[in-house]
Design a protein around this motif. Structure first.
Motif, PDB file in Angstrom:
ATOM      1  N   PHE A 107       0.803  -1.223   0.000  1.00 14.47           N
ATOM      2  CA  PHE A 107       0.000   0.000   0.000  1.00 14.47           C
ATOM      3  C   PHE A 107       0.843   1.284   0.000  1.00 14.47           C
ATOM      4  CE2 PHE A 107      -2.775  -3.032   2.522  1.00 14.47           C
ATOM      5  CZ  PHE A 107      -3.420  -3.497   1.393  1.00 14.47           C
ATOM      6  N   GLY A 108       1.908   1.289  -0.788  1.00 14.21           N
ATOM      7  CA  GLY A 108       2.679   2.510  -0.960  1.00 14.21           C
ATOM      8  C   GLY A 108       3.585   2.867   0.201  1.00 14.21           C
ATOM      9  N   GLU A 168       0.519  -2.590  -4.540  1.00 11.86           N
ATOM     10  CA  GLU A 168      -0.335  -1.415  -4.493  1.00 11.86           C
ATOM     11  C   GLU A 168      -1.764  -1.745  -4.055  1.00 11.86           C
ATOM     12  OE1 GLU A 168      -0.184   1.737  -4.711  1.00 11.86           O
ATOM     13  OE2 GLU A 168       1.857   2.145  -5.361  1.00 11.86           O
ATOM     14  N   TYR A 169      -2.583  -0.686  -3.959  1.00 16.09           N
ATOM     15  CA  TYR A 169      -3.998  -0.841  -3.653  1.00 16.09           C
ATOM     16  C   TYR A 169      -4.724  -1.482  -4.834  1.00 16.09           C
ATOM     17  CZ  TYR A 169      -3.410   2.351   0.311  1.00 16.09           C
ATOM     18  OH  TYR A 169      -3.012   2.930   1.486  1.00 16.09           O
ATOM     19  N   LEU A 170      -5.796  -2.180  -4.538  1.00 18.21           N
ATOM     20  CA  LEU A 170      -6.652  -2.765  -5.570  1.00 18.21           C
ATOM     21  C   LEU A 170      -7.370  -1.651  -6.333  1.00 18.21           C
ATOM     22  CD1 LEU A 170      -8.326  -5.040  -6.938  1.00 18.21           C
ATOM     23  CD2 LEU A 170      -9.841  -4.960  -4.945  1.00 18.21           C
ATOM     24  N   SER A 171      -7.381  -1.741  -7.665  1.00 14.38           N
ATOM     25  CA  SER A 171      -8.074  -0.744  -8.465  1.00 14.38           C
ATOM     26  C   SER A 171      -8.534  -1.354  -9.779  1.00 14.38           C
ATOM     27  CB  SER A 171      -7.148   0.448  -8.741  1.00 14.38           C
ATOM     28  OG  SER A 171      -7.819   1.419  -9.532  1.00 14.38           O
ATOM     29  N   ALA A 172      -9.635  -0.811 -10.299  1.00 13.10           N
ATOM     30  CA  ALA A 172     -10.131  -1.192 -11.622  1.00 13.10           C
ATOM     31  C   ALA A 172      -9.797  -0.128 -12.658  1.00 13.10           C
ATOM     32  CB  ALA A 172     -11.652  -1.401 -11.570  1.00 13.10           C
ATOM     33  N   GLU A 173      -9.035   0.886 -12.274  1.00  6.63           N
ATOM     34  CA  GLU A 173      -8.719   1.979 -13.191  1.00  6.63           C
ATOM     35  C   GLU A 173      -7.862   1.474 -14.353  1.00  6.63           C
ATOM     36  OE1 GLU A 173      -7.987   5.882 -10.756  1.00  6.63           O
ATOM     37  OE2 GLU A 173      -7.431   4.159  -9.517  1.00  6.63           O
ATOM     38  N   PHE A 232       6.619  -2.397  -9.245  1.00  4.87           N
ATOM     39  CA  PHE A 232       5.237  -2.150  -8.849  1.00  4.87           C
ATOM     40  C   PHE A 232       4.368  -3.352  -9.221  1.00  4.87           C
ATOM     41  CE2 PHE A 232       6.665   2.309  -9.183  1.00  4.87           C
ATOM     42  CZ  PHE A 232       6.217   2.766  -7.960  1.00  4.87           C
ATOM     43  N   PHE A 233       3.455  -3.706  -8.331  1.00  8.50           N
ATOM     44  CA  PHE A 233       2.531  -4.819  -8.596  1.00  8.50           C
ATOM     45  C   PHE A 233       1.131  -4.360  -8.212  1.00  8.50           C
ATOM     46  CE2 PHE A 233       0.677  -9.024  -8.439  1.00  8.50           C
ATOM     47  CZ  PHE A 233       1.408  -9.731  -9.384  1.00  8.50           C
ATOM     48  N   PHE A 234       0.257  -4.267  -9.228  1.00 18.03           N
ATOM     49  CA  PHE A 234      -1.082  -3.697  -9.033  1.00 18.03           C
ATOM     50  C   PHE A 234      -2.155  -4.788  -9.053  1.00 18.03           C
ATOM     51  CE2 PHE A 234       1.119   0.136 -10.204  1.00 18.03           C
ATOM     52  CZ  PHE A 234       0.409   1.167  -9.611  1.00 18.03           C
TER      53      PHE A 234
END
Length: 282
Positions: A11-12, A36-41, A62-64
């Motif tokens: 989480f950064g 990182e945080y979970l995102s659908a962006e 980075f791992f998203f």
């Protein structure tokens, strides 16, 4: 110190300088992964698994986590089997609350942040003409949004049922046994989707309103195949519109939720976040 093969920054958050100095003193340098945080962006696909050069020279990437196939996936384990979702075997910790459920009443579980307009939401729900049993998770034994000593007056159609702190498996069962779930954070957000039931994701509010962008990005994916009426209802519900504005869409939303669960499991058939992270590190 004995060097690890992998160090995960979640989480950064950055590693303490003392710890990094220890890593630099070892002959074998680890890989640092910024989970990182979970995102659908959509933009996360362009940054996922990319290197982040560091002055100290230790490799960092980075791992998203996300919903698309070309990002880090979702944390799915354990996937609740449909046989257990249909099971009527009540966990011992929930027997007391379940004995108070009313025949024919719809069930809603509540797990949200304190700033949710829950009092007004429940009052509106009580004017719908239907019976609802509201299952309050342990943190909501005292409802958020209510001042100390403030009396909550709800019609007899609304019944509040507090439950004790329960395990993750028991929470999965609870989600599957309710007609509608209110969830928060990332983990319960994903578990709600795996339950195959309609839900409100009370996304963590941020000062720069970045949470609204994240929610909109998820809804774009979640409602991609839905008709316009259902899209309108879901978007309204996620924005805490009063239940009477969207409650009539609960039937189609339930059907959509089951289809979305099947879609998720198909898209994450490679094992999701845990498996994708392991393959990336290999």
């Amino acid at each position: 110190m004995k060097a690890p093969d992998v160090v995960i920054e979640a989480f950064g958050c950055t590693l303490p300088e003392r710890y990094v100095a220890g890593l630099l003193s070892t002959p074998k340098k680890p890989i640092i992964v910024n989970l990182e945080y979970l995102s659908a962006e959509p933009w996360i696909a362009g940054f996922h698994a990319k290197a982040s050069p560091q002055a100290h020279g230790i490799p960092k990437y980075f791992f998203f986590p996300g919903f698309q196939e070309n990002v880090g996936g979702l944390l799915l384990d354990p996937i609740p089997p449909e046989s257990e979702m249909l099971s009527k075997q009540i966990p011992e910790s929930l027997e007391s609350a379940w004995s108070q459920l009313r025949l024919g009443a719809k069930r809603i579980s509540v797990f949200c942040y304190p700033d949710a307009p829950l009092r007004k939401w429940l009052e509106d729900l009580g004017s719908s003409g239907e019976d609802f049993d509201i299952v309050l998770t342990h943190s909501h034994a005292e409802l958020p949004g209510f001042n100390a000593g403030q009396k909550l007056e709800l019609p007899s159609s609304i019944k509040l049922l507090p439950i004790p702190f329960i395990s993750q498996d028991e929470y999965d069962w609870l989600l599957s046994q309710c007609d509608f779930n209110i969830v928060r954070g990332e983990d319960s957000f994903v578990r709600a989707q795996l339950s195959g039931k309609p839900f409100i994701w009370h996304i963590y509010p941020q000062e720069d309103r970045a949470h609204e962008v994240k929610l909109a990005a998820f809804l774009d994916l979640y409602l991609e195949s839905a008709d316009q009426d259902l899209k309108t209802a879901c978007v309204a519900a996620m924005a805490w519109a009063m239940p009477r504005q969207w409650l009539k869409s609960l039937g189609p939303w339930s059907t959509h939720s089951k289809a979305w669960r099947a879609h998720l499991l198909k898209k994450q058939a490679d094992g999701g976040l845990a498996a994708r992270l392991m393959r990336f590190l290999a």
